[in-house]
Design an enzyme around this catalytic site. Structure first.
Site, PDB file in Angstrom:
ATOM      1  N   TRP A  12       0.803  -1.213   0.000  1.00  0.00           N
ATOM      2  CA  TRP A  12       0.000   0.000   0.000  1.00  0.00           C
ATOM      3  C   TRP A  12       0.835   1.261   0.000  1.00  0.00           C
ATOM      4  O   TRP A  12       0.486   2.250  -0.662  1.00  0.00           O
ATOM      5  CB  TRP A  12      -1.022  -0.020   1.148  1.00  0.00           C
ATOM      6  CG  TRP A  12      -2.107  -1.002   0.848  1.00  0.00           C
ATOM      7  CD1 TRP A  12      -2.341  -2.190   1.471  1.00  0.00           C
ATOM      8  CD2 TRP A  12      -3.083  -0.905  -0.213  1.00  0.00           C
ATOM      9  NE1 TRP A  12      -3.402  -2.839   0.873  1.00  0.00           N
ATOM     10  CE2 TRP A  12      -3.875  -2.076  -0.154  1.00  0.00           C
ATOM     11  CE3 TRP A  12      -3.362   0.036  -1.191  1.00  0.00           C
ATOM     12  CZ2 TRP A  12      -4.930  -2.313  -1.051  1.00  0.00           C
ATOM     13  CZ3 TRP A  12      -4.408  -0.199  -2.081  1.00  0.00           C
ATOM     14  CH2 TRP A  12      -5.177  -1.354  -2.006  1.00  0.00           C
ATOM     15  N   ASP A  67      -0.845   6.531   6.646  1.00  0.00           N
ATOM     16  CA  ASP A  67      -1.996   5.764   6.155  1.00  0.00           C
ATOM     17  C   ASP A  67      -2.313   4.693   7.205  1.00  0.00           C
ATOM     18  O   ASP A  67      -1.678   3.649   7.245  1.00  0.00           O
ATOM     19  CB  ASP A  67      -1.637   5.117   4.811  1.00  0.00           C
ATOM     20  CG  ASP A  67      -2.726   4.170   4.313  1.00  0.00           C
ATOM     21  OD1 ASP A  67      -3.775   4.047   4.982  1.00  0.00           O
ATOM     22  OD2 ASP A  67      -2.523   3.560   3.247  1.00  0.00           O
ATOM     23  N   LYS A 127     -12.084  -1.345   7.631  1.00  0.00           N
ATOM     24  CA  LYS A 127     -11.465  -2.351   8.496  1.00  0.00           C
ATOM     25  C   LYS A 127     -11.909  -2.137   9.946  1.00  0.00           C
ATOM     26  O   LYS A 127     -12.633  -2.950  10.501  1.00  0.00           O
ATOM     27  CB  LYS A 127      -9.938  -2.316   8.374  1.00  0.00           C
ATOM     28  CG  LYS A 127      -9.446  -2.750   6.988  1.00  0.00           C
ATOM     29  CD  LYS A 127      -8.718  -1.640   6.333  1.00  0.00           C
ATOM     30  CE  LYS A 127      -8.197  -1.853   4.944  1.00  0.00           C
ATOM     31  NZ  LYS A 127      -8.409  -3.009   4.173  1.00  0.00           N
TER      32      LYS A 127
END
Ligand code: PMP
Length: 364
Positions: free
Chosen positions: A102, A175, A199
């Site tokens: 990511w 992030d 999440k």
């Protein structure tokens, strides 16, 4: 039917209490006779919901007063772009630390929008002997002037987590899509924190942004108005119609978290859950972790069967035992058990029990 435990990395399981409540009030929210999906985002009832949600997340994360909390569209990737367009301008440079898939995707977006001459990267994962270990250079010794340093403290695909706070002379952009509110952090050390909601917070599409006010004076690139932090601040995250149902569920998750004792209590439970699983993985020759002990994610536990020809059978048998979505990301293979806040310890116990039985059956 016996319990199903969903180990999906995201969209991930939500707390069962929250889902039950949402189901109960789906057709009649707040005594209005209509769903929360069907009311104006500018109605006084919905505004009250958003105010409570903000107050709750501020309390849960101890967010200082000089930070804004924004509820935006576009998930995690939306923020890959928003950060660049809001902070980088035409001349400045940013540093991206890469510790997995990511953070690497965030670099691609930054290069696409700003050009490679404005984006420096440092790979911070050492893969000696096939074990992933994070090694962060001394950022203060770099003698550079960056607008910000971007990193991803929990790499969802790779199962790599960075627990130490970064020591940086530049504003830190993090992030936290897959570990927000899983453990206590000191928000004041960050310039901006963002997280796709799917999440630890709620449904996909929504992203939470926590940004220090003084950073909003950074130069901007021309950009879509809905990704503009200043407009989002000015309009209380309602420059356009926000994702109202996702916001409502996020608000319910925050209440649930508070009822469970907040982030400190979650941190303790997450520690227990992760320890259970990693201790079992380390205790036998059937499974292996490929992440150094100090960087093993407490949210996304990646592991491999030493005999990978058994992978499909493992997934099939796990599913038959009510343990779903354990397949690792296609880019890295193996298995991944995502054990976010909503995963009860019973789910992890059930997984360990199954893994034990599967190993006993298939060991020669
Ligand atoms: N960052 C991280 C750490 C992620 O795990 C994900 C999604 N799994 C993203 C960014 C991208 O989020 P989205 O799909 O909401 O754009």
């Amino acid at each position: 039917m016996s319990a199903t435990y969903n180990f999906c990395a995201g969209p991930a399981m939500l707390p069962v209490e929250v889902m039950n409540k949402a189901q109960m009030e789906l057709l009649d929210w707040n005594g209005q006779g209509v769903s929360v999906m069907e009311v104006s985002h500018r109605s006084k009832e919905f505004i009250a919901l958003t105010e409570q949600a903000e107050a709750d997340i501020r309390e849960l994360m101890s967010i200082p007063n000089d930070y804004h909390v924004l509820f935006m569209h576009g998930g995690g990737r939306g923020q890959f772009a928003a950060v660049v367009n809001n902070f980088l301008g035409n001349k400045g440079k940013a540093l991206y630390l890469v510790d997995g898939s990511w953070s690497s995707a965030a670099v691609d977006e930054a290069v696409k929008l700003a050009g490679s001459d404005q984006v420096d990267t440092i790979n911070i994962v050492d893969k000696t002997n096939g074990i992933n270990r994070v090694v962060i250079p001394n950022l203060r010794a770099l003698d550079k002037d960056y607008r910000y340093v971007h990193y991803c403290p929990n790499e969802t695909v790779d199962g790599i987590e960075i627990f130490d706070e970064l020591d940086s002379p530049w504003p830190i952009v993090a992030d936290m899509s897959s570990n927000i509110m899983s453990r206590q952090i000191d928000v004041s050390r960050y310039g901006l924190i963002y997280a796709g909601a799917q999440k630890n917070i709620g449904p996909s599409g929504l992203s939470i942004v926590i940004v220090k006010d003084e950073l909003l004076s950074h130069p901007q690139l021309a950009q879509a108005s809905i990704m503009d932090y200043r407009l989002a601040v000015k309009h209380d995250s309602m420059y356009n119609t926000p994702p109202t149902f996702a916001w409502y569920l996020a608000a319910e998750v925050f209440k649930w978290l508070k009822g469970k004792g907040g982030v400190a209590a979650m941190e303790k439970l997450n520690q227990q859950k992760a320890e259970l699983l990693y201790t079992f993985i380390d205790s036998n020759d059937f499974y292996e972790s490929r992440v150094a002990t100090e960087n093993r994610s407490k949210m996304n536990v990646t592991f491999y069967l030493r005999d990978e020809s058994l992978n499909d059978e493992f997934i099939k048998q796990a599913k038959a035992n009510g343990l779903v979505a354990l397949k690792g990301h296609r880019s890295v293979g193996g298995m991944r058990a995502s054990i976010y806040n909503a995963m009860p310890i019973e789910g992890v116990n059930a997984l360990v029990k199954f893994m034990h039985q599967f190993a006993a059956k298939h060991s020669c």
